[in-house]
Write an enzyme that holds these catalytic residues in place. Sequence first.
Site, PDB file in Angstrom:
ATOM      1  N   CYS A 130       3.608  -9.379   3.437  1.00  0.00           N
ATOM      2  CA  CYS A 130       2.185  -9.513   3.798  1.00  0.00           C
ATOM      3  C   CYS A 130       1.780  -8.477   4.839  1.00  0.00           C
ATOM      4  O   CYS A 130       0.720  -7.856   4.720  1.00  0.00           O
ATOM      5  CB  CYS A 130       1.895 -10.916   4.308  1.00  0.00           C
ATOM      6  SG  CYS A 130       1.895 -12.171   3.010  1.00  0.00           S
ATOM      7  N   HIS A 133       1.536  -5.141   3.062  1.00  0.00           N
ATOM      8  CA  HIS A 133       0.389  -5.144   2.147  1.00  0.00           C
ATOM      9  C   HIS A 133      -0.920  -4.967   2.927  1.00  0.00           C
ATOM     10  O   HIS A 133      -1.752  -4.125   2.575  1.00  0.00           O
ATOM     11  CB  HIS A 133       0.390  -6.478   1.386  1.00  0.00           C
ATOM     12  CG  HIS A 133      -0.740  -6.661   0.436  1.00  0.00           C
ATOM     13  ND1 HIS A 133      -0.603  -6.507  -0.922  1.00  0.00           N
ATOM     14  CD2 HIS A 133      -2.043  -7.004   0.639  1.00  0.00           C
ATOM     15  CE1 HIS A 133      -1.759  -6.737  -1.505  1.00  0.00           C
ATOM     16  NE2 HIS A 133      -2.653  -7.045  -0.583  1.00  0.00           N
ATOM     17  N   GLU A 134      -1.093  -5.752   3.985  1.00  0.00           N
ATOM     18  CA  GLU A 134      -2.346  -5.687   4.749  1.00  0.00           C
ATOM     19  C   GLU A 134      -2.453  -4.394   5.563  1.00  0.00           C
ATOM     20  O   GLU A 134      -3.542  -3.842   5.706  1.00  0.00           O
ATOM     21  CB  GLU A 134      -2.516  -6.919   5.639  1.00  0.00           C
ATOM     22  CG  GLU A 134      -2.472  -8.253   4.911  1.00  0.00           C
ATOM     23  CD  GLU A 134      -3.438  -8.419   3.744  1.00  0.00           C
ATOM     24  OE1 GLU A 134      -4.375  -7.605   3.580  1.00  0.00           O
ATOM     25  OE2 GLU A 134      -3.255  -9.369   2.976  1.00  0.00           O
ATOM     26  N   LEU A 135      -1.333  -3.899   6.082  1.00  0.00           N
ATOM     27  CA  LEU A 135      -1.366  -2.613   6.801  1.00  0.00           C
ATOM     28  C   LEU A 135      -1.718  -1.483   5.848  1.00  0.00           C
ATOM     29  O   LEU A 135      -2.470  -0.575   6.220  1.00  0.00           O
ATOM     30  CB  LEU A 135      -0.012  -2.329   7.471  1.00  0.00           C
ATOM     31  CG  LEU A 135       0.119  -2.670   8.941  1.00  0.00           C
ATOM     32  CD1 LEU A 135      -0.640  -1.747   9.825  1.00  0.00           C
ATOM     33  CD2 LEU A 135      -0.147  -4.094   9.230  1.00  0.00           C
ATOM     34  N   LEU A 138      -5.433  -1.565   5.542  1.00  0.00           N
ATOM     35  CA  LEU A 138      -6.101  -0.976   6.707  1.00  0.00           C
ATOM     36  C   LEU A 138      -6.028   0.546   6.682  1.00  0.00           C
ATOM     37  O   LEU A 138      -6.897   1.220   7.228  1.00  0.00           O
ATOM     38  CB  LEU A 138      -5.483  -1.498   8.003  1.00  0.00           C
ATOM     39  CG  LEU A 138      -5.690  -2.984   8.309  1.00  0.00           C
ATOM     40  CD1 LEU A 138      -4.991  -3.339   9.616  1.00  0.00           C
ATOM     41  CD2 LEU A 138      -7.168  -3.353   8.358  1.00  0.00           C
TER      42      LEU A 138
END
Length: 167
Positions: A130, A133-135, A138
């Site tokens: 996660c 994935h989120e980095l 961004l």
Amino acid sequence: MTICPIVRFPDQRLRQVAAPVTVFDDTLSALARDILDSMRAAPGVGMTGPHIGVAQRVVVLELPDVAQPQTYVNPEIVWMSEETFRQEEGSVSMPGVTEQIERAAKVRVQYQDLNGACHIEEAEGLRAACHQHELDQLNGMFWIYRLSGLRRNRLIARYEKLIRLQR
């Protein structure tokens, strides 16, 4: 409770690099709540500012292994293991399709909380996936661009078919 519209693939805002947060105030706390509310409504386990059209480096995760959702401001991966694993991934911005993505099995993330205090977190498994994935999101790297061209094109075709069937 504010549920914001989610930016959908192939919107180019998903390919933009989010700006660092420099002001830690009530507006930032409200953004984190909006991300959380929108993520729960989607539903999802992780979401960023860019997913709701706010190009700021804010991530909210709500994973089953922790009692409370967690907010990460200006997160950066400062270390990742050479060991990898494959995880089924998808996105609230491309609902209905998932694919296996290879990621580092463990990561160390440096971030700030909603008050601006710095923290470091070590994560493995789903939490590590996660964070990565989120980095990526961004940094303007939508998750499907981790796939080979053939797998990505097949996934996009499946998604487009789903969209057509929903109309």
